[in-house]
Enzyme design. Sequence first.
Site, PDB file in Angstrom:
ATOM      1  N   ASP A 165      49.043-104.353 -97.985  1.00 35.36           N
ATOM      2  CA  ASP A 165      48.613-103.891 -96.672  1.00 35.36           C
ATOM      3  C   ASP A 165      47.331-104.643 -96.331  1.00 35.36           C
ATOM      4  O   ASP A 165      46.326-104.482 -97.017  1.00 35.36           O
ATOM      5  CB  ASP A 165      48.359-102.381 -96.666  1.00 35.36           C
ATOM      6  CG  ASP A 165      48.119-101.826 -95.263  1.00 35.36           C
ATOM      7  OD1 ASP A 165      47.488-102.532 -94.455  1.00 35.36           O
ATOM      8  OD2 ASP A 165      48.556-100.698 -94.976  1.00 35.36           O
ATOM      9  N   ALA A 169      60.944 -96.289 -92.615  1.00 34.03           N
ATOM     10  CA  ALA A 169      59.965 -96.644 -91.583  1.00 34.03           C
ATOM     11  C   ALA A 169      60.665 -97.012 -90.277  1.00 34.03           C
ATOM     12  O   ALA A 169      60.890 -96.157 -89.422  1.00 34.03           O
ATOM     13  CB  ALA A 169      59.071 -97.770 -92.088  1.00 34.03           C
ATOM     14  N   ARG A 170      61.001 -98.286 -90.109  1.00 32.06           N
ATOM     15  CA  ARG A 170      61.686 -98.745 -88.904  1.00 32.06           C
ATOM     16  C   ARG A 170      62.848 -99.637 -89.312  1.00 32.06           C
ATOM     17  O   ARG A 170      62.753-100.432 -90.250  1.00 32.06           O
ATOM     18  CB  ARG A 170      60.748 -99.546 -87.986  1.00 32.06           C
ATOM     19  CG  ARG A 170      59.402 -98.909 -87.723  1.00 32.06           C
ATOM     20  CD  ARG A 170      59.478 -97.517 -87.167  1.00 32.06           C
ATOM     21  NE  ARG A 170      60.035 -97.424 -85.835  1.00 32.06           N
ATOM     22  CZ  ARG A 170      60.268 -96.271 -85.228  1.00 32.06           C
ATOM     23  NH1 ARG A 170      60.017 -95.137 -85.845  1.00 32.06           N
ATOM     24  NH2 ARG A 170      60.758 -96.263 -84.012  1.00 32.06           N
ATOM     25  N   ASP A 178      67.150 -94.924 -94.225  1.00 30.17           N
ATOM     26  CA  ASP A 178      67.102 -93.815 -93.271  1.00 30.17           C
ATOM     27  C   ASP A 178      67.021 -94.303 -91.834  1.00 30.17           C
ATOM     28  O   ASP A 178      67.207 -93.529 -90.901  1.00 30.17           O
ATOM     29  CB  ASP A 178      65.896 -92.925 -93.578  1.00 30.17           C
ATOM     30  CG  ASP A 178      65.849 -91.671 -92.720  1.00 30.17           C
ATOM     31  OD1 ASP A 178      66.891 -90.989 -92.636  1.00 30.17           O
ATOM     32  OD2 ASP A 178      64.794 -91.384 -92.127  1.00 30.17           O
ATOM     33  N   GLU A 197      70.158 -97.750 -83.432  1.00 33.61           N
ATOM     34  CA  GLU A 197      70.393 -96.314 -83.616  1.00 33.61           C
ATOM     35  C   GLU A 197      70.819 -95.693 -82.290  1.00 33.61           C
ATOM     36  O   GLU A 197      70.328 -96.102 -81.231  1.00 33.61           O
ATOM     37  CB  GLU A 197      69.114 -95.634 -84.148  1.00 33.61           C
ATOM     38  CG  GLU A 197      68.734 -96.096 -85.542  1.00 33.61           C
ATOM     39  CD  GLU A 197      67.526 -95.340 -86.114  1.00 33.61           C
ATOM     40  OE1 GLU A 197      66.974 -94.461 -85.402  1.00 33.61           O
ATOM     41  OE2 GLU A 197      67.147 -95.633 -87.254  1.00 33.61           O
ATOM     42  N   HIS A 228      68.254 -91.058 -89.937  1.00 31.64           N
ATOM     43  CA  HIS A 228      66.866 -90.963 -89.480  1.00 31.64           C
ATOM     44  C   HIS A 228      66.322 -89.546 -89.688  1.00 31.64           C
ATOM     45  O   HIS A 228      65.866 -88.871 -88.758  1.00 31.64           O
ATOM     46  CB  HIS A 228      66.738 -91.360 -88.010  1.00 31.64           C
ATOM     47  CG  HIS A 228      65.388 -91.910 -87.661  1.00 31.64           C
ATOM     48  ND1 HIS A 228      65.201 -92.950 -86.790  1.00 31.64           N
ATOM     49  CD2 HIS A 228      64.145 -91.574 -88.082  1.00 31.64           C
ATOM     50  CE1 HIS A 228      63.902 -93.217 -86.680  1.00 31.64           C
ATOM     51  NE2 HIS A 228      63.253 -92.387 -87.454  1.00 31.64           N
ATOM     52  N   ALA A 271      61.654 -87.288 -90.540  1.00 31.71           N
ATOM     53  CA  ALA A 271      60.824 -86.208 -89.996  1.00 31.71           C
ATOM     54  C   ALA A 271      61.603 -84.911 -89.824  1.00 31.71           C
ATOM     55  O   ALA A 271      61.116 -83.978 -89.189  1.00 31.71           O
ATOM     56  CB  ALA A 271      60.248 -86.636 -88.652  1.00 31.71           C
TER      57      ALA A 271
END
Length: 535
Positions: free
Chosen positions: A173, A233-234, A258, A263, A281, A284
Amino acid sequence: MAPRVLVSDKLSKTAVQIFAGGGVEVDYMPDLGKDKDKLLEVIGQYDGLAIRSATKVTEKLIQAATRLKVVGRAGIGVDNVDIPAASRKGIIVMNTPFGNSITTAEHAIALMFAVARQLPAADASTQAGKWEKNRFMGVEITGKTLGIIGCGNIGAIVAARGVGLKMRVIAFDPFLSADRAAHLGIEKVELHDLFKRSDFITLHTPMTDKTKGIIDKAAIARMKDGVRIVNCARGGLIVEADLAEAIKSGKVAGAGVDVFEVEPATDSPLFGLDNVVCTPHLGAATSEAQENVALQVAEQMSDYLIRGAVANAINMPSITAEEAPILTPFVQLAECLGAFAGQVTEEAITSVEITYDGSVAAMNTRALTSAALAGLIKSQVSDVNMVSAPIMAKERGIQLTESRRDRSGVFDSYIKLTVVTEKQTRSVAGTVFSDGKPRFIQIKGINLDAEVGRHMVYTTNNDAPGIIGLLGTVFGKAGVNIANFQLGRDRPGGNAIALLYVDSPVPEDVLDAVRAHKEIASAKPLRFDVADVAG
């Protein structure tokens, strides 16, 4: 009139209570986001729009939203919001990056376990009446190296869980400091090193031009044989076709996915492959997370609409509820400085330098800079604000420089704005006194002390006798009352300036009479968005 918010997606009803309790009128229409035409028809009635993923905030919708000030996304991803269009219109876009952090991190860990032990396939086999104990040979997680791409809020939680599972945790990161890595008990590495060393790789980075397709055929070639990859994440972070090919060849032992490139994902190269665990997805998708993000977005939007506090904004510096009262006078000062420069500058501005001196340098200067740019551009574009101003300045090719320094003069703090054009450099400085009112303290390097009024006149002239009398006489004959009059000069007989605070706009013919005097170089009317205070 109380601000009005539309909830157009399915949010917890508790969010409605928070809006109402905060003094915000709210209309709860959770299915409206799916009806684009109806949403377009009613959006002009609202100051705020609270959404999840179903509502698409397009440029067309934004143009119809004549009152809209804020869009609040209950969740992290804002792919369904046209952020550039919102920013140009001056609409704040907020998300809730922390409400579902634990849930998403736990889902990543769950997928890692599922892939390591082939749990979904083993479950399906067993429930089909088979007993294929030898077929599902998994791997232990303990002692393995976990590589985390993106160690922000969610990534840090995954890192802590990995350390707790006795894994060796490494992270890539660019914004991860050595101290933060040490605090987490992990090692900061470069991306190529992470690929080479990791037994498990999990992604927790936003989608940007730099991260799109960060795991592709070339990246996979640098990884260990038998690596396992998790993505919560994405979708676009992984090139799905490249990952599918690597799984088929055995280079990648398994994957937990996920999120997908498209999508809802009804088809993917990853579907049907051995030891690929796919979920729709769900990062969350816990009751706690859904409640948390709904409450958080309602609180953030209410705080902004009622108190001016800005939290978790994508396109605007954050302003906490605590700092808003302290910052507000300096925001007004910064805007007035920008407005002064914008109104007296006739050529195209090439660069802007803003200096924060003294205690103001420790404040939220990003917000102050946005306010200064808004004031600067407002003379050309009337509907600019703190959200749209930085974008408009960039579009106009204006180079921006900021500097902060300790107290260097008689004032506890001041802001100095310098604008550069092809022909000249002009500066203006100001401060805020204990009454909270903005004041000009220097123009063109000439010191003065002038309170800011709604209507003002700025003159430049030679330092010669009779200027005060001239201005008083001309304005008096025209019935223009002078509330305050401030003068300054660089030296006796040199360049001089005057700032007049007047009770009403000065007619152009009156200004022409002033300009006709041989000692007057220029006379410009000014207007500032402040309350009149002089009497």
